[in-house]
Motif scaffolding. Structure first.
Motif, short mmCIF file in Angstrom:
data_model
loop_
_atom_site.label_atom_id
_atom_site.label_comp_id
_atom_site.label_asym_id
_atom_site.label_seq_id
_atom_site.Cartn_x
_atom_site.Cartn_y
_atom_site.Cartn_z
N MET A 1 37.10 36.41 46.00
CA MET A 1 37.84 35.64 46.97
C MET A 1 38.68 34.59 46.23
SD MET A 1 36.53 33.13 50.09
CE MET A 1 35.03 34.00 50.16
N LEU A 2 39.91 34.44 46.69
CA LEU A 2 40.81 33.44 46.13
C LEU A 2 40.76 32.19 47.00
CD1 LEU A 2 43.91 35.72 45.55
CD2 LEU A 2 42.23 35.00 43.86
N ARG A 3 40.81 31.04 46.37
CA ARG A 3 40.79 29.78 47.12
C ARG A 3 42.14 29.10 46.97
NH1 ARG A 3 35.62 27.24 46.40
NH2 ARG A 3 35.25 28.54 48.19
N LEU A 4 42.75 28.77 48.11
CA LEU A 4 44.00 28.02 48.08
C LEU A 4 43.70 26.58 47.65
CD1 LEU A 4 45.83 29.16 51.34
CD2 LEU A 4 46.20 29.95 49.00
N PRO A 5 44.61 25.99 46.89
CA PRO A 5 44.41 24.60 46.46
C PRO A 5 44.60 23.64 47.64
CG PRO A 5 46.58 25.34 45.79
CD PRO A 5 45.87 26.54 46.38
N PRO A 6 44.07 22.43 47.52
CA PRO A 6 44.25 21.45 48.60
C PRO A 6 45.72 21.19 48.92
CG PRO A 6 42.55 20.71 47.11
CD PRO A 6 43.18 21.92 46.47
N HIS A 7 46.56 21.18 47.89
CA HIS A 7 47.99 20.93 48.10
C HIS A 7 48.78 22.10 47.50
CE1 HIS A 7 47.07 16.93 49.50
NE2 HIS A 7 46.24 16.83 48.48
N GLY A 8 49.20 23.01 48.37
CA GLY A 8 49.94 24.18 47.93
C GLY A 8 51.41 23.85 47.77
N THR A 9 51.85 23.78 46.52
CA THR A 9 53.23 23.41 46.20
C THR A 9 53.91 24.55 45.45
OG1 THR A 9 52.65 22.48 44.05
CG2 THR A 9 52.53 20.99 45.96
N THR A 10 55.18 24.35 45.14
CA THR A 10 55.91 25.32 44.34
C THR A 10 55.23 25.52 42.99
OG1 THR A 10 57.96 24.72 45.45
CG2 THR A 10 58.17 25.85 43.34
N VAL A 11 54.72 24.45 42.41
CA VAL A 11 54.05 24.53 41.12
C VAL A 11 52.77 25.36 41.21
CG1 VAL A 11 52.89 23.18 39.32
CG2 VAL A 11 55.02 22.34 40.33
N ARG A 17 50.26 33.26 42.76
CA ARG A 17 50.88 34.60 42.72
C ARG A 17 50.18 35.48 41.69
NH1 ARG A 17 53.66 37.24 39.43
NH2 ARG A 17 54.08 35.45 38.11
N ALA A 18 49.95 34.94 40.51
CA ALA A 18 49.29 35.71 39.46
C ALA A 18 47.88 36.12 39.88
CB ALA A 18 49.24 34.89 38.17
N ARG A 19 47.16 35.22 40.53
CA ARG A 19 45.80 35.53 40.98
C ARG A 19 45.80 36.57 42.10
NH1 ARG A 19 42.68 30.98 42.83
NH2 ARG A 19 44.61 30.00 43.47
N ILE A 20 46.79 36.53 42.98
CA ILE A 20 46.88 37.53 44.06
C ILE A 20 47.19 38.90 43.47
CG2 ILE A 20 48.24 38.30 46.04
CD1 ILE A 20 48.38 35.37 46.93
N VAL A 21 48.12 38.95 42.52
CA VAL A 21 48.46 40.23 41.89
C VAL A 21 47.23 40.82 41.21
CG1 VAL A 21 49.80 41.29 40.02
CG2 VAL A 21 50.92 39.76 41.64
N GLU A 22 46.49 39.98 40.49
CA GLU A 22 45.28 40.44 39.82
C GLU A 22 44.25 40.95 40.82
OE1 GLU A 22 41.79 38.79 36.83
OE2 GLU A 22 43.54 37.55 37.22
N ASP A 28 39.04 45.62 46.37
CA ASP A 28 39.30 46.52 47.49
C ASP A 28 40.03 45.80 48.62
OD1 ASP A 28 38.04 48.67 46.25
OD2 ASP A 28 36.09 48.12 47.08
N ALA A 29 39.78 44.50 48.73
CA ALA A 29 40.39 43.69 49.79
C ALA A 29 40.80 42.35 49.20
CB ALA A 29 39.40 43.47 50.92
N ILE A 30 41.83 41.78 49.77
CA ILE A 30 42.27 40.45 49.36
C ILE A 30 41.78 39.46 50.41
CG2 ILE A 30 44.24 38.94 48.90
CD1 ILE A 30 45.76 41.45 48.02
N GLU A 31 40.93 38.54 49.97
CA GLU A 31 40.41 37.50 50.85
C GLU A 31 40.82 36.16 50.29
OE1 GLU A 31 36.21 38.37 50.79
OE2 GLU A 31 36.41 39.56 52.61
N ILE A 32 41.42 35.34 51.14
CA ILE A 32 41.93 34.04 50.72
C ILE A 32 41.26 32.95 51.54
CG2 ILE A 32 43.98 32.59 50.53
CD1 ILE A 32 45.52 35.11 49.87
N ASP A 33 40.57 32.07 50.84
CA ASP A 33 39.88 30.94 51.47
C ASP A 33 40.86 29.78 51.59
OD1 ASP A 33 38.34 28.76 52.19
OD2 ASP A 33 36.83 29.06 50.64
N ALA A 34 41.14 29.38 52.82
CA ALA A 34 42.07 28.28 53.07
C ALA A 34 41.35 27.05 53.60
CB ALA A 34 43.14 28.74 54.06
N SER A 35 40.05 26.94 53.33
CA SER A 35 39.25 25.86 53.91
C SER A 35 39.55 24.49 53.33
CB SER A 35 37.76 26.16 53.73
OG SER A 35 37.42 26.21 52.35
N GLN A 36 40.06 24.42 52.11
CA GLN A 36 40.31 23.12 51.47
C GLN A 36 41.76 22.65 51.58
OE1 GLN A 36 37.69 21.34 50.18
NE2 GLN A 36 36.54 23.00 51.14
N VAL A 37 42.59 23.41 52.27
CA VAL A 37 44.02 23.09 52.34
C VAL A 37 44.25 21.82 53.15
CG1 VAL A 37 46.26 23.87 53.18
CG2 VAL A 37 44.72 25.49 52.05
#
Length: 92
Positions: A1-11, A17-22, A28-37
């Motif tokens: 599972m990928l975790r979004l950072p608290p502050h999602g910026t251009t940086v 992007r690199a983590r999503i591609v990986e 088998d599935a892409i799961e993104i945790d947005a709980s800390q955003v």
């Protein structure tokens, strides 16, 4: 599972992007945790829209998990809930 950072910026979008591609190559599935955003910018939103479209095209499940209130608010205001597959509970 990928975790979004608290502050999602251009940086932070480039690393995400690199983590999503990986994940798309390995998982088998892409799961993104947005709980800390706390805030999410245009670059991260564009990336999520593109990632979901790519996942759908390849038949790979794409899920946003535990979205914070701030994440849901921003995605809803930008009218991108459908584009990233976010269930907001709003009847449309």
């Amino acid at each position: 599972m990928l975790r979004l950072p608290p502050h999602g910026t251009t940086v932070t979008a480039n690393d995400l992007r690199a983590r999503i591609v990986e994940a798309a190559d390995i998982e088998d599935a892409i799961e993104i945790d947005a709980s800390q955003v706390e805030s999410v910018g245009q670059a991260v939103l564009q990336l999520l829209v593109a990632a979901r479209a790519d996942a759908e095209a390849s038949g790979q499940p794409f899920t946003i998990l535990n979205p914070s209130h701030a994440f849901v608010d921003r995605v809803t205001r930008c009218q991108l809930a459908g584009a990233i597959g976010l269930e907001t509970g709003d009847a449309q």
